[in-house]
Motif scaffolding. Structure first.
Motif, mmCIF file in Angstrom:
data_model
loop_
_atom_site.group_PDB
_atom_site.id
_atom_site.type_symbol
_atom_site.label_atom_id
_atom_site.label_comp_id
_atom_site.label_asym_id
_atom_site.label_seq_id
_atom_site.Cartn_x
_atom_site.Cartn_y
_atom_site.Cartn_z
ATOM 1 N N LYS A 98 0.814 -1.158 0.054
ATOM 2 C CA LYS A 98 0.121 0.011 0.086
ATOM 3 C C LYS A 98 1.027 1.435 -0.047
ATOM 4 C CE LYS A 98 -4.051 -2.065 2.279
ATOM 5 N NZ LYS A 98 -4.884 -1.853 3.050
ATOM 6 N N LYS A 148 -10.234 3.190 -3.297
ATOM 7 C CA LYS A 148 -11.176 2.841 -2.126
ATOM 8 C C LYS A 148 -10.863 1.174 -1.818
ATOM 9 C CE LYS A 148 -14.869 6.218 -2.593
ATOM 10 N NZ LYS A 148 -15.331 6.143 -1.292
ATOM 11 N N ASN A 151 -7.562 0.395 0.096
ATOM 12 C CA ASN A 151 -7.510 1.007 1.373
ATOM 13 C C ASN A 151 -8.305 0.112 2.384
ATOM 14 O OD1 ASN A 151 -5.769 3.265 1.220
ATOM 15 N ND2 ASN A 151 -7.435 4.285 0.402
ATOM 16 N N LYS A 152 -9.077 -0.691 1.530
ATOM 17 C CA LYS A 152 -9.980 -2.023 2.559
ATOM 18 C C LYS A 152 -9.359 -3.371 2.360
ATOM 19 C CE LYS A 152 -14.419 0.871 1.864
ATOM 20 N NZ LYS A 152 -15.552 0.940 1.268
#
Length: 180
Positions: A98, A148, A151-152
């Motif tokens: 990430k 989105k 990040n999850k």
């Protein structure tokens, strides 16, 4: 900051070298690296943590950043290097995926602009403005949707998704390149 500066300098150098090389050589390298990188993320996911990165000495981080900046900058100027930057950040510098994606996107904003200006000034051509506007628009939309998801998602899922997308893209590029 050290890596960003090194990347920008060598992006100019890579752009100059690219002007001396046939387009087919550049395209073949890009196709091969996309496929290879996709397979790498599927087979060997990046599971590095921030704690592991912090164990490195400042000297080691600076030296690795300069060396990777040289390679990434050259590749960015030569064929475009977002994927190669991701490979360097995860495999050599030890960033978690990430963080590597965010860092790669941030640096690519500068290198892409530097490389584009360099290529346009060397070749004397300009981009197709309507196509450029559409690319910018859909890139912004795609980036928002992907961020989105990223990040999850857990690290292993993110690695696999990245690997699958890059592998499919690489296979499609091979098919288009060799079976036209």
């Amino acid at each position: 900051v050290v890596m960003l500066c090194t990347v920008l300098v060598f992006t100019l150098f890579g752009s100059y070298i690219a002007s001396l090389v046939p387009n087919t050589t550049m395209g073949s390298f890009s196709v091969f690296m996309t496929l290879l990188l996709g397979i790498k993320f599927i087979v060997k996911p990046v599971m590095t943590t921030k704690e592991k990165q912090e164990e490195k000495s400042t000297r080691t981080k600076v030296i690795q950043s300069i060396l990777c900046g040289i390679v990434i900058g050259f590749i960015c100027g030569f064929i475009g290097g977002g994927m190669m930057m991701l490979l360097m950040l995860t495999s050599i510098l030890g960033y978690e995926l990430k963080t590597a994606v965010g860092t790669s996107v941030f640096i690519m904003a500068f290198t892409a602009f530097t490389g584009a200006v360099s290529h346009f000034s060397i070749s004397g051509g300009l981009p197709d403005v309507p196509a450029l506007v559409l690319c910018i628009l859909f890139t912004l939309i795609g980036a928002r949707v992907a961020a989105k998801f990223a990040n999850k998602a857990p690290a292993k899922t993110l690695n696999r998704a990245t690997g699958i997308v890059l592998s499919v893209l690489g296979i499609a590029m091979v098919a288009v390149k060799f079976f036209r």
